[in-house]
Design a protein around this motif. Structure first.
Motif, mmCIF file in Angstrom:
data_model
loop_
_atom_site.group_PDB
_atom_site.id
_atom_site.type_symbol
_atom_site.label_atom_id
_atom_site.label_comp_id
_atom_site.label_asym_id
_atom_site.label_seq_id
_atom_site.Cartn_x
_atom_site.Cartn_y
_atom_site.Cartn_z
ATOM 1 N N GLN A 33 -52.680 -27.531 -15.883
ATOM 2 C CA GLN A 33 -51.832 -27.886 -16.139
ATOM 3 C C GLN A 33 -52.395 -28.466 -17.260
ATOM 4 O OE1 GLN A 33 -49.944 -32.058 -14.602
ATOM 5 N NE2 GLN A 33 -48.383 -32.049 -16.001
ATOM 6 N N ASP A 34 -51.595 -28.918 -18.706
ATOM 7 C CA ASP A 34 -52.517 -29.190 -20.428
ATOM 8 C C ASP A 34 -52.094 -29.845 -20.136
ATOM 9 O OD1 ASP A 34 -54.179 -28.799 -22.505
ATOM 10 O OD2 ASP A 34 -53.360 -26.969 -22.975
ATOM 11 N N GLY A 35 -51.841 -31.307 -20.534
ATOM 12 C CA GLY A 35 -51.396 -32.150 -20.973
ATOM 13 C C GLY A 35 -49.890 -32.120 -20.289
ATOM 14 N N SER A 36 -48.591 -32.079 -21.003
ATOM 15 C CA SER A 36 -46.986 -31.933 -20.553
ATOM 16 C C SER A 36 -46.827 -31.002 -20.338
ATOM 17 C CB SER A 36 -46.106 -33.142 -21.485
ATOM 18 O OG SER A 36 -46.548 -32.015 -22.491
ATOM 19 N N ARG A 37 -48.226 -29.799 -20.576
ATOM 20 C CA ARG A 37 -47.524 -28.488 -20.444
ATOM 21 C C ARG A 37 -48.475 -27.741 -19.091
ATOM 22 N NH1 ARG A 37 -48.716 -25.084 -24.081
ATOM 23 N NH2 ARG A 37 -50.721 -26.121 -25.009
ATOM 24 N N TRP A 38 -47.377 -26.781 -18.815
ATOM 25 C CA TRP A 38 -47.755 -26.176 -17.866
ATOM 26 C C TRP A 38 -48.011 -24.343 -18.060
ATOM 27 C CZ3 TRP A 38 -49.526 -27.753 -12.678
ATOM 28 C CH2 TRP A 38 -49.173 -29.106 -13.068
ATOM 29 N N VAL A 39 -49.352 -24.434 -18.486
ATOM 30 C CA VAL A 39 -49.769 -22.993 -18.747
ATOM 31 C C VAL A 39 -51.059 -21.980 -18.487
ATOM 32 C CG1 VAL A 39 -50.375 -24.081 -21.665
ATOM 33 C CG2 VAL A 39 -52.339 -24.112 -19.947
ATOM 34 N N ILE A 40 -50.788 -20.312 -18.508
ATOM 35 C CA ILE A 40 -51.797 -20.052 -18.017
ATOM 36 C C ILE A 40 -52.834 -19.162 -18.114
ATOM 37 C CG2 ILE A 40 -51.384 -16.967 -17.076
ATOM 38 C CD1 ILE A 40 -48.629 -17.406 -16.958
ATOM 39 N N GLN A 41 -53.947 -19.129 -17.554
ATOM 40 C CA GLN A 41 -55.331 -19.130 -17.977
ATOM 41 C C GLN A 41 -56.013 -17.615 -17.094
ATOM 42 O OE1 GLN A 41 -57.629 -22.513 -17.582
ATOM 43 N NE2 GLN A 41 -56.580 -23.739 -19.415
ATOM 44 N N ASP A 42 -56.872 -16.989 -17.881
ATOM 45 C CA ASP A 42 -57.388 -16.105 -17.310
ATOM 46 C C ASP A 42 -58.604 -17.001 -16.287
ATOM 47 O OD1 ASP A 42 -56.006 -13.859 -18.279
ATOM 48 O OD2 ASP A 42 -57.397 -13.766 -19.936
#
Length: 392
Positions: free
Chosen positions: A381-390
């Motif tokens: 979770q990045d703030g209000s978003r869900w993001v994909i990280q390596d």
């Protein structure tokens, strides 16, 4: 009393398949069944267990010693666990489907045998195969052989395979010219299977057979090699119409396969499955292996005991053996670090899976090692978003 180690021992010839190998096997299973579907073959699932008299009827009689037998607790009748799926599929064509057009059927299921084919081999093959019912002739034989070669190509071994090719009609054509009892024919067949030269010479010397037949029977087991041996065979078998007809069938198939660059080894004295097969027989061998990775042939009378003796040809292979030389695709996944109680997280995970991604949930309190879980990325979770990280 068993110690702890003995409690986990598996019987000889019975093995478990762990995730890495299971992925390779399943990957190949899906590819082969998709291939067969494109050729028009329909998938069937014969039962694992049947009443013994049905399972061992007809061609299945040769499997009697390889079949595990149990008593049905409902009826008290003997039942058997299938040792080979082909006779079951033949029954389905003859008795259950009863089609007039050719039937193309395929299967992939486990079988169980009382003994391994060779020491150290499995007793629990994962049998893959195709059967084509309702056509007699080189066209259907060639279709099945081509499909076998395509199967081996999917397994990545087509360029290593030597295809052993023979025809049981050569031997039968010679027997037609000899006045031998059933017992004598069985004895001669056993000698041929073992290629016992001294015993063969003695067998022929003890009997007053026509000279051309005796000469041909003495030479046939040793006629093996490249496609050039067909000319030698034609000279040897010139007095035997039945054998010449079988040789013509073999020559057509060998000529087509040779022109396609298939590595061929012709064995004109091959009697593998003699009581079972009626025409061309073939087996695919890999370097260093004594047992074929796949085998098949024509067996036109297999449905006779079910009231419908349709011509038939096919092949079978142990999928586990085929997949042994292939590597499974590496696991590629996303480690999702959130809770399904969070609607936004749950929706994001579902969307990724719908898009074909492999998403593994990071469970609270567990050791969610990305490497062990086969994940190279993480969903965070990045703030209000869900993001994909390596994952570095």
């Amino acid at each position: 009393m068993m110690n702890q180690e003995e409690q986990w021992l598996l019987p000889d010839g019975v093995e478990e398949v762990l995730p890495g190998r299971a992925r390779a096997i399943e990957q190949l299973r899906r590819q082969t069944l998709d291939l067969y579907q494109r050729w028009g073959y329909e998938l069937v699932f014969p039962p694992l267990i049947e009443f013994l008299e049905s399972l061992l009827n007809g061609a299945g009689r040769d499997l009697e010693r390889e079949t595990f037998k149990i008593t049905d607790q409902l009826t008290g009748r003997l039942m058997g666990v299938r040792a080979d799926i082909t006779p079951q599929v033949a029954r389905m064509d003859a008795h259950s489907l009863r089609r007039s057009a050719p039937s193309r059927l395929c299967y992939c299921s486990s079988a169980l045998r009382t003994r391994p084919a060779v020491a150290g081999a499995t007793r629990l093959p994962y049998q893959l195969g195709v059967e084509l019912f309702g056509h007699a002739g080189s066209d259907s034989d060639l279709e099945v052989m081509t499909l076998l070669l395509d199967t081996l190509a999917l397994a990545g071994v087509a360029d290593q395979v030597v295809l052993d090719l023979g025809h049981v009609g050569l031997f039968r054509g010679l027997l037609d010219a000899c006045d031998l009892s059933d017992a004598e024919q069985g004895q001669l067949e056993d000698i041929y299977v073992r290629k016992a030269r001294v015993e063969l010479d003695a067998f022929l010397a003890e009997r007053d057979l026509p000279a051309p037949a005796a000469r041909a029977l003495a030479a046939l087991p040793w006629l093996a090699g490249g496609i050039g041996i067909l000319d030698q065979a034609r000279t040897l078998l010139g007095d035997f119409p039945g054998a010449l007809a079988a040789l013509d069938e073999l020559a057509v198939l060998a000529g087509v396969l040779d022109a396609r660059g298939v590595q061929l080894h012709l064995d004109l004295g091959e009697l593998r499955g003699y009581h079972y097969h009626t025409g061309c027989v073939f087996a695919a061998y890999l370097p260093g292996e004594s047992e074929p990775v796949a085998k098949g042939g024509r067996y036109d009378h297999i449905g006779e005991v079910f009231g419908r003796a349709r011509p038939a040809t096919g092949f079978s292979a142990d999928l586990k053996m085929l997949a042994a030389r292939t590597d499974a695709a590496a696991l590629n996944g996303i480690l999702a670090e959130g809770s399904l109680q969070d609607a936004g997280f749950a929706d994001k995970v579902s969307a990724l899976r719908d898009a074909g991604e492999r998403v593994v949930l990071a469970l609270t309190g567990a050791d969610n090692d990305p490497q062990e879980l086969g994940c190279q990325r993480r969903l965070v979770q990045d703030g209000s978003r869900w993001v994909i990280q390596d994952i570095s």
